[in-house]
Design a protein around this motif. Structure first.
Motif, PDB file in Angstrom:
ATOM      1  N   ASP A 148       0.804  -1.220   0.000  1.00 49.16           N
ATOM      2  CA  ASP A 148       0.000   0.000   0.000  1.00 49.16           C
ATOM      3  C   ASP A 148       0.839   1.273   0.000  1.00 49.16           C
ATOM      4  O   ASP A 148       0.281   2.383  -0.014  1.00 49.16           O
ATOM      5  N   ALA A 152       0.114   3.763  -2.852  1.00 51.50           N
ATOM      6  CA  ALA A 152      -1.076   4.597  -2.645  1.00 51.50           C
ATOM      7  C   ALA A 152      -0.799   5.707  -1.632  1.00 51.50           C
ATOM      8  O   ALA A 152      -1.300   6.830  -1.772  1.00 51.50           O
ATOM      9  N   LEU A 153       0.010   5.405  -0.620  1.00 52.38           N
ATOM     10  CA  LEU A 153       0.377   6.416   0.365  1.00 52.38           C
ATOM     11  C   LEU A 153       1.158   7.547  -0.289  1.00 52.38           C
ATOM     12  O   LEU A 153       0.916   8.734  -0.023  1.00 52.38           O
ATOM     13  N   ALA A 184       1.028   8.479  -3.386  1.00 51.42           N
ATOM     14  CA  ALA A 184       0.088   9.255  -4.204  1.00 51.42           C
ATOM     15  C   ALA A 184      -0.664  10.271  -3.348  1.00 51.42           C
ATOM     16  O   ALA A 184      -0.889  11.413  -3.770  1.00 51.42           O
ATOM     17  N   LYS A 185      -1.047   9.861  -2.133  1.00 54.55           N
ATOM     18  CA  LYS A 185      -1.740  10.783  -1.231  1.00 54.55           C
ATOM     19  C   LYS A 185      -0.809  11.906  -0.783  1.00 54.55           C
ATOM     20  O   LYS A 185      -1.218  13.069  -0.698  1.00 54.55           O
ATOM     21  N   LEU A 186       0.441  11.566  -0.481  1.00 52.66           N
ATOM     22  CA  LEU A 186       1.408  12.594  -0.089  1.00 52.66           C
ATOM     23  C   LEU A 186       1.594  13.629  -1.196  1.00 52.66           C
ATOM     24  O   LEU A 186       1.673  14.835  -0.940  1.00 52.66           O
ATOM     25  N   LYS A 187       1.660  13.151  -2.433  1.00 49.60           N
ATOM     26  CA  LYS A 187       1.807  14.078  -3.563  1.00 49.60           C
ATOM     27  C   LYS A 187       0.570  14.954  -3.700  1.00 49.60           C
ATOM     28  O   LYS A 187       0.671  16.167  -3.940  1.00 49.60           O
ATOM     29  N   ALA A 188      -0.608  14.336  -3.554  1.00 50.77           N
ATOM     30  CA  ALA A 188      -1.847  15.104  -3.657  1.00 50.77           C
ATOM     31  C   ALA A 188      -1.935  16.172  -2.572  1.00 50.77           C
ATOM     32  O   ALA A 188      -2.499  17.252  -2.782  1.00 50.77           O
ATOM     33  N   ASP A 189      -1.356  15.874  -1.404  1.00 49.40           N
ATOM     34  CA  ASP A 189      -1.371  16.829  -0.290  1.00 49.40           C
ATOM     35  C   ASP A 189      -0.253  17.862  -0.379  1.00 49.40           C
ATOM     36  O   ASP A 189      -0.122  18.729   0.500  1.00 49.40           O
TER      37      ASP A 189
END
Length: 474
Positions: free
Chosen positions: A343, A346-347, A349-354
């Motif tokens: 996972d 996916a983590l 990807a979330k860090l980049k989105a944030d």
């Protein structure tokens, strides 16, 4: 039939490796790092194909951002590699076809190509070379050979290969089917049926792969051929034509050719192998202590079991952990149950989105001339440590929003400022005003180390106007 030699190794070294965050990031992916031993995964791959009785000098296909890494790390271990630059990522199909066409130009139309990922681990080099010799015989007989790995467990992390009848050449069998990553029960069944892990590495006649791709994906072949024909040499690199290469559909070599051709064969690899697709994979090929703990770097554990800890800087001390993975760098720490390592992508990807910079960038940034590393950052100031390798020269540049102070702590700096050239030695400093046209170079024989203090209203790396650059960066 005996195989012609040598075989041309093609090393694919352009991946990002986000599943191994925070050690592997876009700015410095896992293939260029030493995860096990003293050499990077890329260097280990190059060393594995260094027997010149079988292998020709390698061709490396990598991204623009990593071109100097690829050449420098090859040179560090005494290997002269041809480095080709992939302008945009289009998956392994276009990349391998471009490499096959370049190999034909270097080694002749009838050459054999060994395609390897730069970020895999092989722990039995001689068994690997033996498998390559067997595969070369089958490839010389008109087969596109993939290496199937003898499974050690019913893994759900890999695709599988169902071997069929023998090809007529010793040690190789026809591929009956490629199958996707299974669930646990299906994987256990595959083991009883003699299936092999799909390593994603291949040995093939260059012309045959191109011919089969033209049958199934003529649009890809046309785009790649144009990019190779229009390629130019730039500072010793082969730069594929960006517009032509970008026009190719993105498709893996498995989907483009291997799952559709009738010429696929498999050679069983009995060497220990891993694609290091997760932190669990690195843990699985490493030896643990009596409590099942696997550690890398400065780590102290108390009353902990089946725990994986990897640190490339800060001391990690833990109490009472069980089946947990911890990965630490200077600017980020990852903690998770060991079974959740898949996972991490996916983590990230979330860090980049944030908007977290650490999702993609390391504190230490690598450049063709050396490195720089953030020491401290605040409102209107940024402190860096800069290391310039002997002979290294930064671009002639200016900034619109910041001034800089340089303090030399080791070596001698050659500074250009508004047309004037002067030296700054150890324990000396100089000031670069906002808008000043300047350059830093190391004329000495040891690395130049200095502290840079930036001050101004905007301190982003994009506030650089390059006027001249020996590395041809835009």
């Amino acid at each position: 039939m005996l195989s012609p030699t040598p075989v041309v190794p093609v090393i694919l070294a352009g991946g990002s490796g986000t599943r191994l965050w925070p050690v592997s990031r876009d700015s410095l992916p896992k293939q260029f790092q030493a995860l096990i031993g003293d050499h990077t995964l890329y260097q280990d791959t190059l060393k594995r194909v260094s027997d010149r009785t079988l292998f020709a000098p390698p061709i490396v296909l990598t991204h623009e951002d990593f071109r100097f890494f690829a050449r420098r790390q090859a040179s560090e271990i005494g290997i002269d590699a041809t480095v080709a630059l992939e302008p945009v990522r289009r998956d392994s199909g276009p990349a391998l076809l471009a490499a096959a066409m370049i190999a034909q130009r270097v080694a002749g139309e009838s050459c054999l190509v060994l395609a390897l990922a730069a970020d895999h681990i092989v722990l039995d080099d001689q068994l690997f070379v033996d498998a390559c010799r067997t595969a070369a015989i089958a490839a010389s007989d008109g087969k596109i050979v993939t290496f199937g790995i003898t499974p050690t467990e019913p893994s759900t992390a890999y695709g599988y290969i169902r071997p069929g009848k023998e090809t007529g050449q010793p040690g190789s069998r026809v591929v009956d089917a490629f199958v996707e990553k299974p669930d646990k029960n299906t994987a256990a069944h595959y083991l009883t049926e003699g299936y092999l892990w799909n390593s994603g590495n291949f040995l093939f006649p260059a012309g045959l792969l191109i011919e089969e791709a033209e049958r199934f994906e003529p649009e890809i072949v046309a785009a790649v051929r144009a990019s190779v024909e229009l390629a130019v040499e730039d500072l010793g690199f082969i730069r594929l034509d960006a517009k032509a290469f970008a026009s190719s559909p993105a498709k893996s070599i498995d989907y483009a050719v291997m799952e559709r051709t009738s010429r696929a064969a498999v050679v069983e690899g009995r060497f220990r192998w891993s694609d290091i697709g997760s932190w669990d994979a690195l843990r699985d090929i490493s030896e643990g202590d009596a409590s099942g703990n696997v550690t890398f770097g400065p780590v102290t554990l108390l009353d902990s079991h089946n725990t994986f800890v990897h640190t490339d800087g800060p001391l990690v001390a833990a109490v009472g952990l069980d089946d947990v993975s911890v990965v630490a760098t200077d600017d980020a720490v990852l903690v998770m149950p060991a079974h959740r390592s898949q996972d991490v992508k996916a983590l990230v990807a979330k860090l980049k989105a944030d908007g977290h910079n650490a999702a993609s960038e390391h504190l230490r940034a690598h450049r063709p001339w050396g490195t720089y590393q953030t020491v401290c950052r605040g409102e209107r100031f940024h402190v860096k440590k800069i290391v310039v390798e002997p002979g290294g020269r930064l671009s002639l540049q200016k900034h619109y929003h910041r001034a800089e102070h340089w303090i030399v702590v080791k070596g001698t700096a050659e500074v250009t400022l508004d047309g004037k050239v002067f030296e700054v030695r150890e324990n000396e400093s100089t000031y670069l005003p906002l808008g000043g046209v300047h350059r830093l170079a190391n004329p000495g024989k040891i690395p130049l180390e200095l502290i840079e203090v930036q001050t101004g209203s905007y301190l982003g790396e994009d506030d650089i106007v390059r006027l001249e650059d020996v590395y041809n960066r835009s």
